[in-house]
Design a protein around this motif. Structure first.
Motif, PDB file in Angstrom:
ATOM      1  N   CYS A 241      28.605  25.382  37.766  1.00 57.79           N
ATOM      2  CA  CYS A 241      29.647  26.393  37.888  1.00 57.79           C
ATOM      3  C   CYS A 241      30.121  26.560  39.331  1.00 57.79           C
ATOM      4  N   ASN A 242      29.232  26.319  40.272  1.00 58.83           N
ATOM      5  CA  ASN A 242      29.605  26.394  41.689  1.00 58.83           C
ATOM      6  C   ASN A 242      28.536  25.663  42.499  1.00 58.83           C
ATOM      7  N   PRO A 243      28.642  24.315  42.538  1.00 58.85           N
ATOM      8  CA  PRO A 243      27.545  23.518  43.095  1.00 58.85           C
ATOM      9  C   PRO A 243      27.569  23.437  44.627  1.00 58.85           C
ATOM     10  N   VAL A 244      27.598  24.569  45.252  1.00 55.59           N
ATOM     11  CA  VAL A 244      27.604  24.594  46.722  1.00 55.59           C
ATOM     12  C   VAL A 244      26.224  25.067  47.165  1.00 55.59           C
ATOM     13  N   PRO A 245      25.470  24.213  47.864  1.00 49.85           N
ATOM     14  CA  PRO A 245      24.085  24.573  48.197  1.00 49.85           C
ATOM     15  C   PRO A 245      23.955  25.961  48.827  1.00 49.85           C
TER      16      PRO A 245
ATOM     17  N   VAL B 109      18.094  32.794  30.118  1.00 51.85           N
ATOM     18  CA  VAL B 109      19.555  32.931  30.138  1.00 51.85           C
ATOM     19  C   VAL B 109      20.093  32.022  31.237  1.00 51.85           C
ATOM     20  N   GLU B 110      21.245  31.405  30.998  1.00 51.82           N
ATOM     21  CA  GLU B 110      21.803  30.448  31.968  1.00 51.82           C
ATOM     22  C   GLU B 110      23.212  30.851  32.411  1.00 51.82           C
ATOM     23  N   PRO B 111      23.386  31.999  33.036  1.00 48.40           N
ATOM     24  CA  PRO B 111      24.738  32.411  33.415  1.00 48.40           C
ATOM     25  C   PRO B 111      25.295  31.557  34.556  1.00 48.40           C
ATOM     26  N   GLY B 112      26.577  31.315  34.493  1.00 49.90           N
ATOM     27  CA  GLY B 112      27.262  30.657  35.613  1.00 49.90           C
ATOM     28  C   GLY B 112      28.332  31.607  36.102  1.00 49.90           C
ATOM     29  N   ARG B 113      29.461  31.569  35.385  1.00 50.17           N
ATOM     30  CA  ARG B 113      30.662  32.320  35.751  1.00 50.17           C
ATOM     31  C   ARG B 113      30.402  33.776  36.134  1.00 50.17           C
ATOM     32  N   CYS B 114      29.670  34.509  35.296  1.00 47.93           N
ATOM     33  CA  CYS B 114      29.586  35.956  35.525  1.00 47.93           C
ATOM     34  C   CYS B 114      28.781  36.294  36.782  1.00 47.93           C
ATOM     35  N   LEU B 115      28.033  35.328  37.315  1.00 46.15           N
ATOM     36  CA  LEU B 115      27.299  35.605  38.564  1.00 46.15           C
ATOM     37  C   LEU B 115      28.168  35.373  39.796  1.00 46.15           C
ATOM     38  N   VAL B 116      29.085  34.418  39.710  1.00 43.68           N
ATOM     39  CA  VAL B 116      29.753  33.975  40.941  1.00 43.68           C
ATOM     40  C   VAL B 116      31.270  34.202  41.000  1.00 43.68           C
ATOM     41  N   SER B 117      31.887  34.360  39.849  1.00 47.15           N
ATOM     42  CA  SER B 117      33.357  34.326  39.805  1.00 47.15           C
ATOM     43  C   SER B 117      34.018  35.316  40.760  1.00 47.15           C
ATOM     44  N   SER B 118      33.596  36.581  40.680  1.00 44.76           N
ATOM     45  CA  SER B 118      34.375  37.607  41.379  1.00 44.76           C
ATOM     46  C   SER B 118      33.941  37.819  42.827  1.00 44.76           C
ATOM     47  N   SER B 119      33.035  36.985  43.312  1.00 47.36           N
ATOM     48  CA  SER B 119      32.608  37.138  44.715  1.00 47.36           C
ATOM     49  C   SER B 119      33.299  36.142  45.628  1.00 47.36           C
ATOM     50  N   GLN B 120      34.286  35.469  45.117  1.00 48.25           N
ATOM     51  CA  GLN B 120      34.900  34.411  45.917  1.00 48.25           C
ATOM     52  C   GLN B 120      36.416  34.465  45.779  1.00 48.25           C
TER      53      GLN B 120
ATOM     54  N   ALA C  97      46.072  34.671  48.198  1.00 47.49           N
ATOM     55  CA  ALA C  97      44.676  34.476  47.779  1.00 47.49           C
ATOM     56  C   ALA C  97      44.598  34.433  46.266  1.00 47.49           C
ATOM     57  N   VAL C  98      43.955  33.392  45.757  1.00 50.00           N
ATOM     58  CA  VAL C  98      43.652  33.327  44.323  1.00 50.00           C
ATOM     59  C   VAL C  98      42.319  34.044  44.160  1.00 50.00           C
ATOM     60  N   LEU C  99      42.320  35.140  43.369  1.00 49.85           N
ATOM     61  CA  LEU C  99      41.098  35.933  43.225  1.00 49.85           C
ATOM     62  C   LEU C  99      40.232  35.407  42.085  1.00 49.85           C
ATOM     63  N   ASP C 100      38.966  35.838  42.109  1.00 52.45           N
ATOM     64  CA  ASP C 100      38.054  35.437  41.033  1.00 52.45           C
ATOM     65  C   ASP C 100      37.899  33.921  40.999  1.00 52.45           C
ATOM     66  N   SER C 101      37.779  33.313  42.157  1.00 53.38           N
ATOM     67  CA  SER C 101      37.775  31.842  42.187  1.00 53.38           C
ATOM     68  C   SER C 101      36.377  31.270  42.416  1.00 53.38           C
ATOM     69  N   GLY C 102      35.337  32.057  42.089  1.00 53.87           N
ATOM     70  CA  GLY C 102      33.970  31.577  42.337  1.00 53.87           C
ATOM     71  C   GLY C 102      33.403  30.706  41.236  1.00 53.87           C
ATOM     72  N   ALA C 103      34.083  30.614  40.098  1.00 59.86           N
ATOM     73  CA  ALA C 103      33.525  29.831  38.999  1.00 59.86           C
ATOM     74  C   ALA C 103      34.398  28.621  38.687  1.00 59.86           C
ATOM     75  N   TYR C 104      33.828  27.464  38.788  1.00 61.11           N
ATOM     76  CA  TYR C 104      34.435  26.177  38.409  1.00 61.11           C
ATOM     77  C   TYR C 104      35.584  25.733  39.321  1.00 61.11           C
ATOM     78  N   PHE C 105      35.884  26.457  40.381  1.00 62.82           N
ATOM     79  CA  PHE C 105      36.904  25.981  41.321  1.00 62.82           C
ATOM     80  C   PHE C 105      36.309  24.879  42.210  1.00 62.82           C
ATOM     81  N   THR C 106      35.168  25.150  42.840  1.00 62.25           N
ATOM     82  CA  THR C 106      34.591  24.106  43.699  1.00 62.25           C
ATOM     83  C   THR C 106      34.125  22.916  42.863  1.00 62.25           C
TER      84      THR C 106
END
Ligand SMILES: Cc1ncc(COP(=O)(O)O)c(C=O)c1O
Length: 460
Positions: free
Chosen positions: A75-79, A317-328, A410-419
């Motif tokens: 969902c956001n593979p940035v170390p 549980v394996e959340p992706g989007r809901c953890l990272v989307s709105s922080s970026q 700025a595109v908001l909510d871009s923390g999930a699947y953009f990178t």
């Protein structure tokens, strides 16, 4: 058109300064764009940590048994981002050798990793066995056989979950993301087709593979929490079946998929109308349904009903989007404004779906003007990317204020699947910077054009 700048951004924990400029993590977005160059991803570290902690707490509060939260690295593979989540107590879910290496590099050990996906190569499976991965989620009967063969060859044992395809399509989502639909996706053992029984028949004879329970994952960006309970309850038959083979459900992994309140996937009809006729739906209305508490309560209640008095399994549980989307957010600079009177106005920006905004092809995201958040909307424009092909847009027909060349959006909510979707289509990948308490730090430097050609081999 009426719009209130502050309300439009407060959902993301963003602020404006007295000049109406956008502020994230205490840092002025325009200054970050000028300092690091655009395009630029900016991560709000405080919000990211808080989000991860409150997700884990919601799951722990709702479920009486043991729980374990694994971030879906894809969902956001940035170390640097995965490490922030690790410090908040989140483990990892991976699907490839690249993600395994990334997770190990971030500091996870094998016992903190869950592995999914229909494409587990021998090389990935070998690496998983060598690193004593916590759980391998078996996607097919042939994969089960291959894992067994490798275990025998390498003299290893491993614990597995059976990934089940429960044939559930979340409400309002387009069929392309129906990860647990029998027709729409190849994932998992076909519950209706009898593959689960066959898997039990086979695993009984495999001494090196220990069955621990089941895994499901129903899709991404799910906007209604009852879809999760519906899918979990579909497992009743296979839970009973496990019992007839003498197996207990020690672990139940319910995957990821929870949507976020302020961006969403277009429905199939919306996508069709947008791609065919340029009809872009308006920005999403804040969805109160997708809170962590509602999700956790709904999942926990369904698991308790499913287990029906048996020993409680560990809930994974394996959340992706809901953890990272709105922080970026993603800062783009408008390079040029072009207008054909009576036809269309284009803002030519420094990224589009060809390079950085692939999710805007199928998702709705809010876009704001960074240096003047409160400027009134004046009409609809097409925000085009830099690629010399017509489909390289951020959005067509997006309601925007008048924007001048040189201004940033700025595109908001871009923390999930953009990178994850980024490509080097004609342009280098951008830098990623984190912001907290008014300080900013690089998480990734901008790619150089030399790096872009450095892997190529030229022959005379
Ligand atoms: C198996 C699995 N788990 C978890 C996720 C994360 O989903 P999301 O980002 O929607 O939470 C995915 C995403 O595709 C997945 O395939």
């Amino acid at each position: 058109m009426k719009q209130s700048g502050y309300n439009r951004i407060s959902h993301w924990g963003l602020e404006t300064n007295q000049q109406g400029e956008l502020v994230i993590g205490g840092c002025n977005v325009v200054e970050l764009g000028n300092l690091y160059g655009t395009p630029l991803h900016v991560v709000d570290v405080g919000r990211l940590k808080e989000t991860a902690i409150s997700f884990c707490e919601a799951i722990e509060m709702a479920y009486p048994g043991k729980t374990s939260v694994h971030f879906a690295v894809k969902c956001n593979p940035v170390p640097g981002i995965v490490r922030i989540l690790k410090t908040a107590g989140v483990k990892a879910e991976i699907m490839s050798e690249y993600e395994l290496l990334l997770a190990l590099k971030v500091g996870y050990n094998g016992s903190e990793l869950v592995v999914n996906g229909p494409y587990k190569t021998d090389s990935l499976l070998n690496a998983c066995l060598e690193n004593r991965i916590r759980l391998l989620n078996v996607d097919s009967l042939t994969e089960l056989e291959r894992i067994n063969q490798l275990c025998c060859k390498l003299d290893k044992t491993t614990e597995v979950l059976f990934r089940i395809n429960p044939d559930v399509v979340p409400a309002g989502m387009n069929s392309g993301s129906a990860a647990a639909s029998r027709k729409g996706s190849p994932f998992g053992l076909d519950m209706k087709g009898g593959e689960v029984r066959q898997a039990f028949e086979r695993i009984q004879k495999m001494e090196r593979i220990l069955f621990k329970g089941f895994h499901i994952h129903i899709g991404s960006g799910v906007q209604r929490t009852d879809n999760f309970s519906k899918a979990i309850l579909k497992l009743k038959g296979v839970v009973n079946l496990a019992g007839t083979y003498g197996y207990r459900i020690e672990v139940l992994d319910v995957g990821g998929g929870l949507g976020v309140p302020d961006s969403r996937e277009m429905t199939s009809l919306e996508l069709l109308l947008y791609q065919a006729f340029d009809y872009l739906p308006s920005s999403p209305v804040h969805n109160n349904e997708v809170t962590f508490k509602r999700y956790a309560d709904s999942v926990a209640a369904a698991v308790l009903e499913l287990i029906n008095g048996r020993d409680l399994p560990e809930l994974v549980v394996e959340p992706g989007r809901c953890l990272v989307s709105s922080s970026q957010l993603l800062i783009l600079k408008v390079h040029q404004v072009k207008e054909r009177k009576g036809i269309r106005k284009w803002l030519i920006a420094d990224a589009g779906i060809g390079t950085l905004t692939m999710p805007t092809f199928y998702e709705l995201h809010e876009i704001v003007l960074c240096n003047d958040v409160n400027r009134k909307q004046s009409g609809r424009v097409t925000i085009a990317g830099p690629g010399c092909f017509a489909a390289d847009v951020v959005y067509r027909n997006k309601a925007m204020p008048d924007v001048l060349p040189g201004e940033m959006i700025a595109v908001l909510d871009s923390g999930a699947y953009f990178t994850s979707w980024e490509s080097s289509f004609g342009f280098p990948r951008p830098a990623i910077v984190s912001a907290m308490d008014g300080r900013h730090t690089l998480l990734r430097v901008r790619e150089t054009v030399d790096q872009m050609v450095s892997l190529d081999v030229l022959h005379d």
